[in-house]
Design an enzyme around this catalytic site. Structure first.
Site, PDB file in Angstrom:
ATOM      1  N   TRP A 196      43.644   2.496  -0.937  1.00 60.62           N
ATOM      2  CA  TRP A 196      43.029   2.690   0.381  1.00 60.62           C
ATOM      3  C   TRP A 196      41.650   2.043   0.374  1.00 60.62           C
ATOM      4  CZ3 TRP A 196      39.861   7.399   2.083  1.00 60.62           C
ATOM      5  CH2 TRP A 196      39.620   7.362   3.465  1.00 60.62           C
ATOM      6  N   ASP A 212      43.823  11.996  -5.250  1.00 65.44           N
ATOM      7  CA  ASP A 212      43.669  12.032  -3.795  1.00 65.44           C
ATOM      8  C   ASP A 212      45.000  12.488  -3.201  1.00 65.44           C
ATOM      9  OD1 ASP A 212      43.102  11.709  -1.137  1.00 65.44           O
ATOM     10  OD2 ASP A 212      42.736   9.552  -1.224  1.00 65.44           O
ATOM     11  N   ALA A 241      46.341  13.275   0.084  1.00 67.85           N
ATOM     12  CA  ALA A 241      46.068  13.195   1.511  1.00 67.85           C
ATOM     13  C   ALA A 241      47.284  13.454   2.392  1.00 67.85           C
ATOM     14  CB  ALA A 241      45.498  11.815   1.857  1.00 67.85           C
ATOM     15  N   LYS A 285      46.849  15.099   8.140  1.00 73.81           N
ATOM     16  CA  LYS A 285      48.211  14.697   8.486  1.00 73.81           C
ATOM     17  C   LYS A 285      49.149  15.886   8.567  1.00 73.81           C
ATOM     18  CE  LYS A 285      46.703  10.423   7.901  1.00 73.81           C
ATOM     19  NZ  LYS A 285      45.275  10.093   7.725  1.00 73.81           N
TER      20      LYS A 285
END
Length: 394
Positions: A127, A208, A210, A243
């Site tokens: 990312w 991470d 996410a 999300k």
């Protein structure tokens, strides 16, 4: 004051928002920004979020600060969601953060305080904001092999070989599930091998997480974190609720620190709170309260899991439909990798020049590196999108 500054380069993802908005062409397709959209092209508010907000409105009595560490009940609820039965108890500490990016930044700051100048290994690609966040914390970055454009899969052996060459104490940034931007994710067996290398080389994992729940399921997507919590003495984890709860603009996340024992966890937590206080003072509470209310009520939790499963299924369905449309259009299986990817994103394999042509000639907006957001594609846009890609890529 500002005469020495040069204009910052446009963000390769966020800059697409304005370009798409100002495009007057009918039938334009936005696969850039990473948000979930339903069949009508709308980013919905989940019914469980609506109910949690109703309860919050009726029960909330103050808007005073929650403190730099945030709401302990929210942190505990997210810890249960992420760590499950592998919850390491007193060795684990957390702070509530402004989104997953906030969690990444305060954890990077904690690492910089703990071991200034330590090298952070990141997947190639990763990312784009990972690099900026680590650089802002003064941490040098070194890429390791990850994505194979030829197969659409993960270069697992090359990744492991590179990490075997890392120096003891180096940090390894890992996408816990649903790799962004590629969509190519590690299997459970791959994670076992990664954990073996981290253990043998005495590396420090920075995970991470996410997109928990957007890959194979809430439990499956937490496999890596729970594996590390069982086997490793230390790690940090950045969690986003954007999300899986659909609360993007509420900026809700958590930063977790796992230490060798309770005393060291308490020290690390105290320093993490200092970094949070310096960075943004206090986290916003509205999104955290929503998550806390949902996870505290078994019936709401069950309904939220059903909503999350429906969103996940919608994206998986688009992956299959898109791959099938490409097979019909190109008479090849070159895009079948889309069905093996997980999460919202995939790297399509287009060049920056082709991405620019898609935008200019077909009103199709994708990131310059070829990342597409499958969760932003409506059913009626699949065929036009495939036709546009075929026209540009041949």
């Amino acid at each position: 004051m500002f005469e020495t500054l040069a204009a910052a380069p446009p963000d390769p993802i966020l800059s697409l928002i304005g370009l798409f908005r100002d495009d007057p062409r009918p039938g334009k397709i936005d696969l850039g920004i990473g948000v979930y959209r339903d069949a009508a092209g709308h980013t919905p508010i989940l019914r469980t979020v609506r109910e949690a907000e109703r309860r919050l409105y009726e029960s909330e009595t103050t808007k005073t600060y929650v403190g730099p560490a945030g709401d302990p009940a929210f942190c505990a609820a997210v810890a249960g969601l992420v760590f499950g039965e592998a919850h390491p108890g007193d060795r684990l500490r957390a702070v509530q953060t402004p989104g997953g990016a906030g969690a990444l930044r305060v954890l990077a700051g904690l690492i910089a305080r703990s071991r200034p100048g330590v090298t952070v290994w990141v997947p190639d690609p990763t990312w784009v904001n990972h690099i900026s966040i680590l650089a802002d914390a003064g941490l040098p970055v070194r890429p390791h092999p990850y994505f194979d454009p030829a197969t659409g899969g993960v270069r697992v052996d090359a990744m492991l070989d590179a990490l075997r060459g890392a120096a003891p104490g180096d940090v390894v940034l890992l996408h816990g599930c649903c790799h962004n931007p590629t969509g190519a994710s590690l299997t459970a067996a791959d994670w076992d091998a990664v954990c073996d290398v981290i253990t043998s080389r005495n590396l420090f994992p920075f995970v991470d997480l996410a997109y928990q729940g957007f890959g194979d399921g809430l439990e499956e997507d937490a496999y890596a974190v729970r594996l590390f919590a069982r086997r490793l003495p230390e790690m940090v984890v950045a969690v986003s609720c954007s999300k899986n709860f659909g609360i993007y603009r509420e900026r809700t996340g958590a930063a977790f620190v796992l230490a060798t024992d309770a005393a060291r966890a308490a020290v690390a937590h105290s320093q993490l709170v200092v970094v949070a206080r310096i960075t943004y003072s206090m986290p916003p509470d509205h999104g955290g309260a929503i998550v806390r209310i949902i996870l505290a009520d078994p019936s709401l939790t069950a309904d939220w899991k059903a909503e999350l499963a429906a969103m996940r299924g919608y994206v998986v369905g688009h992956r299959e439909a898109l791959a099938e449309a490409f097979r019909r259009r190109t008479n090849t299986d070159r895009f079948d990798f889309l069905t093996t990817h997980r999460g919202m994103f995939s790297l399509l394999g287009t060049t920056p020049e082709q991405a620019a042509r898609l935008r200019a000639e077909h009103a199709v907006y994708i990131v310059a590196d070829g990342r597409i957001n499958l969760a932003g594609l409506r059913d009626d846009q699949i065929e036009p999108f495939v036709a546009a890609v075929a026209a540009v890529c041949g």
